[in-house]
Design a protein around this motif. Structure first.
Motif, PDB file in Angstrom:
ATOM      1  N   PHE A 133     -64.682 -15.586 -16.905  1.00 50.44           N
ATOM      2  CA  PHE A 133     -63.653 -16.466 -17.272  1.00 50.44           C
ATOM      3  C   PHE A 133     -62.508 -16.253 -16.433  1.00 50.44           C
ATOM      4  CE2 PHE A 133     -60.150 -17.375 -20.511  1.00 50.44           C
ATOM      5  CZ  PHE A 133     -60.436 -18.631 -20.552  1.00 50.44           C
ATOM      6  N   THR A 152     -66.300 -22.090 -16.569  1.00 49.46           N
ATOM      7  CA  THR A 152     -65.506 -20.895 -17.280  1.00 49.46           C
ATOM      8  C   THR A 152     -65.190 -21.027 -18.694  1.00 49.46           C
ATOM      9  OG1 THR A 152     -63.390 -21.614 -16.257  1.00 49.46           O
ATOM     10  CG2 THR A 152     -64.698 -19.958 -14.953  1.00 49.46           C
ATOM     11  N   PHE A 155     -66.469 -18.751 -21.459  1.00 49.54           N
ATOM     12  CA  PHE A 155     -65.429 -18.128 -22.425  1.00 49.54           C
ATOM     13  C   PHE A 155     -65.826 -18.344 -23.746  1.00 49.54           C
ATOM     14  CE2 PHE A 155     -61.414 -19.743 -24.892  1.00 49.54           C
ATOM     15  CZ  PHE A 155     -60.946 -18.633 -25.220  1.00 49.54           C
TER      16      PHE A 155
END
Lengths: 648, 235
Positions: free
Chosen positions: A179, A133, A137
């Motif tokens: 995210f 994630t 991001f």
């Protein structure tokens, strides 16, 4: 799971069996097998399409859009999952081959390679989630930098309109689906079983599958930039009928949401079963840490709401590729139907992205104030109140949509009422800090930063809840400011709080405190300089989702762009800190924060099955300052022994 | 609490309130108000703003005071007082926000009802949106068409929305009123312009490639100038 006593009689393997050599290696689960199974499944998908079209007499028989949809976006990912071994156990079970239900060869990590295979250890999966994630991001953040670069001046700078629309659409989709939602799932994956006193999640193989669906969804959304016609460009909300008439990139979004959504639902089911059935003896619901409560309510939201967005995206895709008329007026369709179904998920999704953060904030604030959380039961109950109310407010996104006008006042009332349980949480955190012995280490800075930023996001939410103000500010930069105060100042700040808080537990090393604080202050200042002025240009008349704007907004936009670049740069401090501390940080104690919850009562990082013995929970998790209070008893109390060793 | 602490807390609260009020009052948060509806919406805006400043000041005072006063000394490992809750306090901070949001809901509902009611003898105009331009026609004036929305001042106007392709949204910031245009639906929007001038018409619903450039103008005219224009043949 086996009981601990049974496991001692049958000691677990250390790591997976060695892969065989030679050609047989091609059949061994892993990336090598995935490398041929994904193309094979792609071929099968293409075959099915061609056969169906030939049989139905539809021309052309080889049609790019359908090939991409069935072959590349549906079949190939299944082949990939089969290749890395996500289905091996179930396939063996289904065809009647011998299976070993207590096979722990996929459990734990003994080298870095173990993070790149199907792993059934919730701690490894938690780390896989976080690493993945964070990559998305960064990708989403870079897209935001490109958006701000284009907006630095009025007129067109770097991109054409379609590309620009793609940039902000993919930015939002990555941040939301790849995210915020899964980063919370990753943190909870690591922490929840430990907090419950459980050896793992209830369904470790399902847990592994839910993780591996994520990179598929993320790569799908990112790769839409390579699709003919460019990335999907109808916003992350993908409103019909515009999304139906977009180039092929739309399908990448429709399908990406399905993969990410399936991942969410599986994880949520896993959390629910784990929390309901795997609590250690004595861990009643009213003794659960608030993080567990938060993930319990979040999981209920996910399970109930996510199928709605899946449906909405399927309908759009059917309209596009199969010429159905769900949202096509000429065919009897109803465009507002899309918005109702979409927001019936996407409003609860706001709470899916916020409640786990509330949980993290409660943990951090209590521990670093050295005080019990104020009003524990009301804190848990207000989570439940938000859960229930959260399903009754979706149409506040549609006050100007042209829906039945009478629906606006009831939806306004429920929307404004959510401010009450949310307010209870904020006031209780402040009361927890009050008269505490506050230690402003990095996690606490993020948690207090979160509370203050979330208050601003909550108050701008009250403006938007009032229908007359919403009519003016709907679809303007005021909304952009509001969602970033909630999702950046709210969700992201708590994700950072959680990452710094559990970093010693996850890695066995301590992060660099100075860099952690630097990261916080750079982000805090950059964040406010970037997003606060957006409130102003919004109410003054700048619409959102535009690549060009009136000259009167030029000064503020340049200011915002410069601030956003400094905000983006603050991430470098975070990455540097994480990477160097993971490799060379000072070894962490088992309980550096002197917390009472169970995850801190085992070594850092925890043993492979978390607890060498089943903990007995005897009290509440936040009894700081209560003389002699215990949350749980472990006979070979590691923390006590370690302290004794140190004192000699 | 000691009296000195209460005084300090109140001083911080007043300062935070002053800063928030300055932020609210110094920049021009809202464009010129050019319709009767805008005046009412602005009233709600400021009503909510003062409530928010009140709440913000309390929260900021408690936060800043705690951060300032309750830091532990570096070598102090002791815990804080084990306070688990306070029912009275919890009732207060449930009840007061409930009252405040109820007040906001009531004021909003009244304003909404007033803004939704068209005055007597309204001027009817059809608004058409398509990728990426606006057009208007006037059923009361032989379906006269125009690419600029011309309206007489101080007369109630009912706009009926028509979307030809995808969603659009009609917004005039100076009127504060906004309405999406949806294929197959014909929602209406009520506006009573009360200030002569030229204002932008902005599309605020993402409608594709040309969305950022989908602009038009509204010209609010003196009634006789409007009549003269409207009864003239042609554009």
């Amino acid at each position: 799971m086996t009981s601990i006593a049974e496991r001692e009689q049958h000691p677990v393997h250390h790591g997976p069996p060695r892969p065989p050599g030679g050609l047989r290696r091609l059949l061994y689960p892993g990336f090598l097998r995935a490398a041929w199974m994904a193309p094979l499944f792609f071929g099968i998908g293409c075959g099915i399409v061609v056969l169906c079209r030939w049989w139905g007499g539809w021309h052309p028989i080889w049609f790019g859009e359908i090939i991409v949809l069935v072959g590349a976006l549906t079949a190939a990912p299944i082949g990939f999952l089969a290749g890395i071994g996500a289905f091996d156990y179930w396939v063996r079970y289904a065809i009647g081959s011998p299976t070993q239900p207590e096979d722990h060869s996929g459990h734990g990590a003994y080298s870095w390679k173990d993070y790149f295979r199907v792993n059934t250890d919730h701690k490894v999966i938690g780390m896989q989630y976080l690493a993945t994630t964070i990559l998305f991001f960064l990708a989403g953040g870079l897209l935001a930098m490109l958006v701000r670069a284009e907006l630095a001046k009025p007129g067109m700078q770097f991109f054409d309109n379609q590309t620009y629309n793609g940039l902000f659409s993919v930015h939002a989709s990555l941040m939301i689906f790849l995210f915020v939602i899964p980063a919370f799932a990753g943190l909870a994956n690591f922490v929840v079983p430990l907090m419950l006193g459980a050896p793992d999640m209830a369904f470790p193989r399902l847990n592994a599958l839910s993780f591996w669906l994520l990179p598929i969804a993320g790569i799908m959304m990112l790769s839409s930039f390579a699709a003919p016609g460019g990335a999907f460009a109808a916003g992350w909300t993908g409103y019909a009928p515009l999304s139906v008439h977009q180039p092929m990139g739309t399908i990448f979004f429709n399908m990406g949401v399905q993969w990410a959504g399936a991942s969410s639902i599986m994880t949520a089911l896993n959390f629910l079963v784990t929390i309901i059935t795997m609590r250690a003896p004595g861990m009643t619901f009213w003794r659960m840490p608030l993080l567990v409560w938060a993930n319990f309510t979040t999981s209920l939201l996910v399970v109930i709401a996510t199928p709605f967005i899946a449906g909405s995206q399927f309908f759009v895709m059917f309209d596009k590729v199969m010429h159905t008329h769900f949202f096509d007026v000429a065919g009897g369709g109803y465009p507002l139907g899309y918005q109702h179904i979409f927001w019936f998920y996407s409003h609860p999704a706001v709470y899916i992205m916020m409640l786990p953060g509330f949980g993290i904030a409660s943990e951090v604030i209590s521990v670093f104030s050295r005080k019990p959380i104020f009003g524990y039961r009301l804190m848990a109950l207000s989570l439940m109140a938000i859960l229930v109310l959260g399903f009754s407010v979706w149409a506040h996104h549609m006050f100007v949509s042209g829906m039945a006008p009478w629906l606006r006042v009831p939806m306004m009332i429920t929307t404004l009422m959510i401010a009450v349980p949310t307010g209870i949480k904020v006031f209780s955190w402040l009361a927890t800090i009050w008269e505490g012995k506050i230690n402003f280490s990095t996690p606490m800075l993020w948690a207090v930063g979160f509370v203050s930023m979330f208050v601003i996001g909550g108050l701008s939410g009250v403006y938007l809840g009032a229908v007359p103000i919403d009519i003016h500010t709907s679809d303007t930069y005021f909304i952009v400011a509001h969602i970033h105060y909630v999702l950046f100042g709210g969700s992201l700040f708590t994700i950072f709080a959680g990452i710094y808080y559990w970093f010693p537990k996850m890695t066995g090393r301590q992060y660099n405190e100075k860099l952690g604080k630097l990261h916080f202050w750079l982000t805090f200042v950059g964040f406010n300089l970037t997003f606060f002025p957006m409130h102003l240009i919004g109410t003054q008349g700048m619409p959102r989702r535009v690549s060009d704007y009136a000259p009167q907004f030029a000064t503020w936009n340049l200011f915002i762009s410069v601030a956003s670049f400094s905000l983006g740069a603050s991430t470098i401090v975070f990455l540097y800190n994480m990477i160097t501390s993971m490799r060379r940080g000072a070894p962490a104690e088992s309980n550096p924060w002197r917390a009472l919850t169970l995850e801190w009562q085992v070594t850092s990082p925890p043993p492979i099955f978390n607890f060498d013995e089943i903990p007995q929970v005897v009290g509440n998790p936040y009894e700081y300052g209560v003389p002699g209070a215990r949350h749980a008893i472990l006979s070979g109390d590691r923390a006590a022994t370690e302290a004794e060793v140190r004192s000699h | 609490m000691r009296r000195g602490s209460i005084v300090q807390l109140i001083v911080i609260g007043v300062l935070a309130g002053a800063v928030a009020s300055a932020v609210a009052l110094i920049p021009n948060w809202l464009p010129t108000s050019a319709s009767r509806e805008a005046g009412r919406i602005d009233f709600v805006f400021w009503f909510v703003t003062w409530i928010c400043i009140f709440v913000f000041s309390i929260v900021a005072a408690v936060t800043i005071y705690s951060v300032w006063k309750f830091r532990s000394k570096p070598d102090d490992d002791s815990d804080g007082p084990p306070i688990h809750g306070h029912t009275g306090l919890e009732i207060v901070w449930t009840a007061i926000p409930t009252l405040l949001v109820t007040a906001i809901a009531i004021v909003s509902a009244i304003v909404l009802a007033k803004n939704d009611a068209a005055g007597a003898n309204p001027l009817r105009v059809n608004v058409y949106a398509q990728q990426f331009f606006w057009s208007y026609d006037y059923p009361g004036y032989g379906n006269k068409t125009s690419s600029i929305l011309r309206l007489p001042v101080d007369r109630s106007v009912v706009l009926t929305m028509h979307a030809k392709d995808v969603l659009h949204s009609f917004w005039v910031p100076e009127f504060r009123q906004k309405q999406d245009l949806v294929p197959g639906l014909h929602p209406t929007l009520h506006i009573t312009p009360n200030k002569v001038g030229t204002y932008p018409v902005i599309c605020t619903e993402l409608c594709g490639l040309g969305h950022a450039l989908m602009r038009s103008r509204v010209i609010v005219m003196k009634p006789n100038a409007f009549e003269q224009w409207a009864t003239k043949k042609g554009k």
